[in-house]
Scaffold this active site. Structure first.
Site, mmCIF file in Angstrom:
data_model
loop_
_atom_site.group_PDB
_atom_site.id
_atom_site.type_symbol
_atom_site.label_atom_id
_atom_site.label_comp_id
_atom_site.label_asym_id
_atom_site.label_seq_id
_atom_site.Cartn_x
_atom_site.Cartn_y
_atom_site.Cartn_z
ATOM 1 N N GLU A 182 5.136 -4.560 -0.617
ATOM 2 C CA GLU A 182 3.719 -4.368 -0.525
ATOM 3 C C GLU A 182 3.405 -5.173 0.909
ATOM 4 O O GLU A 182 2.670 -6.408 0.973
ATOM 5 C CB GLU A 182 2.944 -5.033 -1.503
ATOM 6 C CG GLU A 182 2.988 -4.334 -2.707
ATOM 7 C CD GLU A 182 2.000 -4.655 -3.675
ATOM 8 O OE1 GLU A 182 1.152 -5.705 -3.732
ATOM 9 O OE2 GLU A 182 1.964 -4.084 -4.952
ATOM 10 N N GLU A 239 6.265 -0.558 -9.075
ATOM 11 C CA GLU A 239 5.567 -1.431 -10.045
ATOM 12 C C GLU A 239 4.192 -0.778 -10.570
ATOM 13 O O GLU A 239 3.511 -0.092 -9.729
ATOM 14 C CB GLU A 239 5.012 -2.706 -9.076
ATOM 15 C CG GLU A 239 5.927 -3.747 -8.794
ATOM 16 C CD GLU A 239 5.129 -5.038 -8.084
ATOM 17 O OE1 GLU A 239 4.178 -5.194 -8.478
ATOM 18 O OE2 GLU A 239 5.954 -5.566 -7.217
HETATM 19 C C1 BGC Z 1 3.135 -7.795 -6.587
HETATM 20 C C2 BGC Z 1 3.706 -8.633 -7.861
HETATM 21 C C3 BGC Z 1 2.405 -9.102 -8.372
HETATM 22 C C4 BGC Z 1 1.813 -8.036 -9.119
HETATM 23 C C5 BGC Z 1 0.561 -8.234 -9.932
HETATM 24 C C6 BGC Z 1 2.021 -6.866 -6.845
HETATM 25 O O1 BGC Z 1 1.077 -6.832 -6.019
HETATM 26 O O2 BGC Z 1 4.140 -7.035 -6.019
HETATM 27 O O3 BGC Z 1 4.476 -9.700 -7.209
HETATM 28 O O4 BGC Z 1 2.717 -10.175 -9.568
HETATM 29 O O5 BGC Z 1 1.132 -7.124 -7.974
HETATM 30 O O6 BGC Z 1 -0.423 -9.019 -9.441
#
Ligand code: BGC
Length: 450
Positions: A168, A357
């Site tokens: 990101e 993610e």
């Molecule tokens: C990040 C993670 C973070 C997650 C939840 C993402 O933007 O890559 O490291 O924990 O969001 O906030």
């Protein structure tokens, strides 16, 4: 809904994602140098309840049992990141052999347990020494990043084939260099745009090094993405939404696809491009990634606001719109997940998409050895269904990684925001699989017919 894992196809990849600073701990031992998150967490008021990542989930010592848990839940991929300052304590120069060994152990353990490692090279934890030289705002960061990536590729490339260059880029450049709410706590547009330029270069440099050094590498990088919804159809709201879309969704993917920065969408970006002579770097910023990692947590509803400097845009929060939201206040809206996947898939040069993610924080309670997190199960069902819809319409989505294996150090939120499929008791480091983790286990073993 009768959704099964096999509806996604037999070769669909299911994984779970983590990041070094959020889980490893052992921050001051075994030769590791400090990262910007170690120092940032010592600054007053920066992290909720003054939490810090010094111990986190103690993954450094518990990686074997944690990787066994990945397997228990049925995931075939474990995504983790390399802490730059664990292998290069000063960010450059002398190598910490113990740190190098640690990731060999983690990788070997994955392979032994039949889990495929996906390694992120940069998940926000810059070595503190490099921050002192200006961090991502400094021209010198690119040479340092090249050296770091080369070391990782040469060291682990025989065993690791799946890579993620940067996690990101918009996340850490905006929160860490413009708004100052993440490490290293810098603010202002000048810092932000310098960081953007060097990160966009690093993203492509990293890909090229991996291509040269690692045989049969599968190289990706990840982008945060959010559907941007104008509050009304008024011209001012539409334009405000367009500016935010340029920043949050287009800023980093377009240069890597060879399109340059999205300057036509917003005059501020045009000025940035001109003042940094970005036309000179267009080719260097381009790289043909094997897959594009998308990370989605929320849509944003955007309204014009003349009082906000530069962007003149304002988020209308989910709560004030009375929309369902997570413990972070992030709107639960699976339709927006579907829409943003489609937006990124529409770039002709995006060959294949992996969701690297997606997940949610809720207020979890450990009661009598169980965490009944029905809300999280519902969340995953909705989001997986939206992803399946996109996939069935022909979008080439090859995998999905849930965020995250276990409750961990959630950056500025400290330890209170729990995103895990596994509950972690941060006092005892005892792990308890939440009901959502059990749901995943069932789902991935095709045992679940819900
Ligand atoms: C990040 C993670 C973070 C997650 C939840 C993402 O933007 O890559 O490291 O924990 O969001 O906030």
């Amino acid at each position: 809904m009768n959704m099964l894992a096999k509806d996604f196809g037999d070769d669909f990849l299911w994984g779970v994602a983590t990041a070094a600073s959020q889980i490893e701990g052992a921050a001051t031992t075994y030769g590791r140098g400090a990262s910007i998150w170690d120092t940032f967490s010592k600054r007053n008021g920066k992290i909720k309840k003054s939490h810090n990542p010094e111990i986190a989930c103690d993954f450094y010592h518990q990686y074997k049992t944690d990787i066994a848990l990945v397997k228990t839940l049925g995931f075939k991929i474990f995504r983790f990141s390399i802490s730059w300052s664990r292998i290069l304590p000063e960010g450059r120069g002398s190598i910490n052999a113990e740190g190098i060994q640690f990731y060999h152990h983690v990788i070997d353990e994955c392979l032994k347990q039949g889990i495929t490692p996906y390694v992120t090279l940069y998940h926000w934890d810059l070595p503190e020494t490099l921050a002192k030289h200006g961090g991502w705002t400094a021209f010198s960061i690119n040479a340092d990043f090249i050296a770091f990536v080369t070391l990782c590729a040469k060291t682990y490339g025989d065993k690791v084939k799946n890579w993620i260059v940067i996690n990101e880029p918009f996340g850490f450049t905006s929160l860490g260099y413009m708004l100052g709410i993440h490490a290293p706590g810098e603010t202002g547009l000048t810092n932000f745009f310098s960081a953007v330029k060097h990160t966009a270069l690093a993203q492509a440099d990293g890909g090229k090094i991996l291509r040269a050094e690692v045989d049969n590498a599968n190289i990706g990088t990840t982008f945060s993405c959010s559907e941007i919804i104008p509050y009304t159809q008024n011209a001012s709201d539409l334009l405000a939404a367009k500016r935010i879309d340029c920043l949050m969704n287009r800023l980093f993917i377009e240069p890597t696809l060879g399109m340059g920065f999205p300057t036509a969408g917003w005059d501020v970006l045009e000025k940035f491009a001109v003042s940094h002579s970005l036309w000179r770097y267009q080719e260097r910023m381009t790289f043909d990634f094997d897959y594009i990692g998308l990370q989605n947590y929320f849509p944003l509803v955007i309204k014009y606001n003349a009082f906000i400097p530069v962007i003149q845009a304002w988020e209308v929060k989910a709560k004030s719109r009375k929309k369902p939201h997570t413990a972070m206040g992030w709107e639960i809206n699976a339709e927006s997940f579907y829409n943003i996947i489609k937006q990124f898939a529409a770039y002709p040069k995006v060959k294949n998409i992996m969701i690297t993610e997606n997940g949610a924080a809720f207020i979890d309670k450990l009661i009598a050895g169980r965490v009944h997190d029905e809300d999280r199960i519902e969340y995953f069902k909705l989001y997986l269904a939206a992803m399946l819809k996109a996939k069935n319409e022909g979008i080439n989505i090859t995998g999905y990684m849930a965020w995250t294996l276990m409750d961990n150090f959630e950056w500025a939120e400290g330890y209170d925001a729990r995103f895990g499929l596994i509950y972690n008791d941060f006092k005892t480091q005892e792990r308890t699989i939440k009901d959502s983790g059990l749901w995943w286990k069932d789902f991935l073993s095709e045992g679940n017919r819900k």
